[in-house]
Enzyme design. Structure first.
Site, PDB file in Angstrom:
ATOM      1  CB  CYS A   9      -0.921  -0.022   1.207  1.00 28.07           C
ATOM      2  SG  CYS A   9      -1.897  -1.520   1.222  1.00 28.07           S
ATOM      3  CE1 TYR A  27      24.633  -1.556  -1.565  1.00 27.57           C
ATOM      4  CE2 TYR A  27      25.080  -1.800  -3.908  1.00 27.57           C
ATOM      5  CZ  TYR A  27      25.514  -1.507  -2.632  1.00 27.57           C
ATOM      6  OH  TYR A  27      26.825  -1.171  -2.414  1.00 27.57           O
TER       7      TYR A  27
HETATM    8  C1  PLP Z   1      28.547   0.982  -0.419  1.00 29.31           C
HETATM    9  C2  PLP Z   1      30.004   1.129  -0.319  1.00 29.31           C
HETATM   10  C3  PLP Z   1      30.842   0.447  -1.207  1.00 29.31           C
HETATM   11  C4  PLP Z   1      30.338  -0.409  -2.338  1.00 29.31           C
HETATM   12  O1  PLP Z   1      29.786   0.309  -3.397  1.00 29.31           O
HETATM   13  P1  PLP Z   1      29.369  -0.441  -4.751  1.00 29.31           P
HETATM   14  O2  PLP Z   1      28.726   0.624  -5.546  1.00 29.31           O
HETATM   15  O3  PLP Z   1      28.426  -1.519  -4.402  1.00 29.31           O
HETATM   16  O4  PLP Z   1      30.613  -0.975  -5.382  1.00 29.31           O
HETATM   17  C5  PLP Z   1      32.217   0.566  -1.014  1.00 29.31           C
HETATM   18  N1  PLP Z   1      32.736   1.340  -0.032  1.00 29.31           N
HETATM   19  C6  PLP Z   1      31.948   2.011   0.840  1.00 29.31           C
HETATM   20  C7  PLP Z   1      32.578   2.814   1.914  1.00 29.31           C
HETATM   21  C8  PLP Z   1      30.563   1.943   0.718  1.00 29.31           C
HETATM   22  O5  PLP Z   1      29.797   2.614   1.560  1.00 29.31           O
END
Ligand code: PLP
Length: 404
Positions: free
Chosen positions: A338, A367
């Protein structure tokens, strides 16, 4: 993923069979893809010989972490939960880096106790807190310092992290001050400069800019960093438009950078390792006629895959069985939740669908499950891994009774 006699298969298993045997929605991963992605990543950066720390927040399934560990990667974690899971999955503490702007004392104490490779601090207050803990526990703790290089990653604003208006890292001025401070610390050993400018980056140029900024600041600090942690962020081709980041050009720049600075390089990729390895299989519950479009109401929703609602991200949707008829109406693929943002995609020309048909949402390995929730009190889906022609349940469907 391939169509065989019009039936969609994932690593030779028919989507139809998977749905029948395990019910829907299903997260299904291909080990082959993960392995190939890791090998490709290693190959392009071969000359740099980097430490590759998989970003656990992109997918924290223990089984996948164990596989990724076996393929030689370390871990980048952003919470105590992720750190515990990385350790439990067999990842060596000296291959683990801890990032994040808000590590609590409890989390820092745990990381110090486990002797991980680096705690990448993101503020002066955090440095002081780590120092306090190091002193109290009589440890010399290895830290990194995250720089905000004020570099536009050219990605969605919601997943940019390296501009000065973002909360991540510290500015050049503070960075230089903190390096001075750390030179004299008895309890902290500054070992690393870290950056991470954002996610789903499809152009190598922001990275090249970032390297220039880093180099300029290293010169100013007159400090030798044993490690330079360049973060992750490498994008993948969600829309199947053959738009790819030129990692070779990036690798070439890092090679030169490494030669000049003589530091070990760390990468923290998440999405580029697991993103295209995951498929979300879902069944159409109802088709509801609208004025100009038909709503395809799926049994998967934003609680299962949050990216479209959260970032307006696009994921390709494909039918589990191909037919030749084309719908005259626009299809809007939605979930049962919803919320008006509970929609995945609006597609102009899709084959004609009917109720109970199966569809697959592509590239959900990163993700996807890690951002899932129990919103609307919906149980989290089952996760399957296909490896060497075998299906393994790597996480059970959440039990509704337990949830309730
Ligand atoms: C989320 C994150 C990543 C990974 O990013 P991707 O886009 O999935 O490669 C690497 N380092 C830090 C500090 C992050 O917060």
């Amino acid at each position: 993923m391939k169509y065989k006699l019009k039936e969609l298969t994932i690593e030779n298993f028919k989507v139809k069979t998977l749905a029948k045997n395990y019910d829907t929605p299903i997260y299904c991963y291909s080990f082959e893809k993960i392995k190939n992605n890791i090998n490709k990543f290693k190959k392009v950066f071969l000359k740099i010989n980097p430490l590759i720390c998989f970003s656990v927040k992109s997918n924290s399934n223990s089984n996948l972490l164990r596989e990724i560990n076996k393929l030689g990667l370390g871990a980048d974690v952003v919470s105590m939960g992720e750190l515990m899971k990385a350790l439990k999955s067999g990842i060596n503490p000296n291959k683990i880096v801890f990032s994040g702007v808000g590590k609590t004392s409890e989390e820092i104490i745990f990381a110090v106790k486990k002797k991980i490779l680096l705690i990448n601090a993101e503020s002066k207050s955090e440095i002081l807190e780590i120092e306090k803990i190091a002193k109290k526990t009589n440890n010399k703790v290895n830290v990194g310092l995250r720089l905000n290089p004020n570099t536009d990653a050219g990605t969605l604003s919601q997943i940019s992290t390296g501009k000065k208006e973002n909360k991540f890292g510290v500015s050049e001025e503070i960075f230089i001050d903190l390096v001075e401070y750390l030179k004299n610390s008895k309890y902290l050993k500054l070992k690393c400069l870290s950056v991470h400018i954002g996610s789903q980056i499809l152009n190598h140029k922001p990275y090249i800019k970032m390297l220039k900024v880093i180099e300029k600041i290293i010169k100013k600090t007159q400090f030798y960093f044993e490690y330079i942690d360049l973060g992750g962020g490498m994008g993948i081709d969600y829309e199947n438009k053959k738009r790819k980041i030129n990692l070779k050009k990036y690798a070439l720049s890092v090679e030169k950078f490494k030669k000049r600075n003589n530091s070990k390089i760390i990468f923290e990729p998440g999405r580029s390792i697991v993103g295209d390895s995951g498929y979300l299989i879902s069944k159409i519950i109802y088709i509801k006629e609208g004025y100009k479009k038909d709503f395809i109401i799926l049994d998967a929703a934003m609680n299962d895959l949050m990216r479209p609602a959260l970032y307006n991200a696009k994921h390709r949707i494909i039918p589990a069985k191909k037919n030749k008829t084309q719908s005259l109406k626009i299809y809007e693929f939605v979930g049962p939740i919803c919320e008006s943002t509970d929609k995945f995609s609006t597609v102009n020309k899709f084959q004609k669908l009917k109720e109970k048909d199966l569809i697959v949402i592509c590239d959900v390995g990163a993700y996807g499950m890690s951002l899932s929730s129990n919103y609307n009190l919906r149980p989290k889906p089952i996760e399957l891994l296909i490896k060497n022609s075998k299906i393994k349940i790597i996480s059970k469907r959440q039990d509704l009774k337990e949830l309730v």
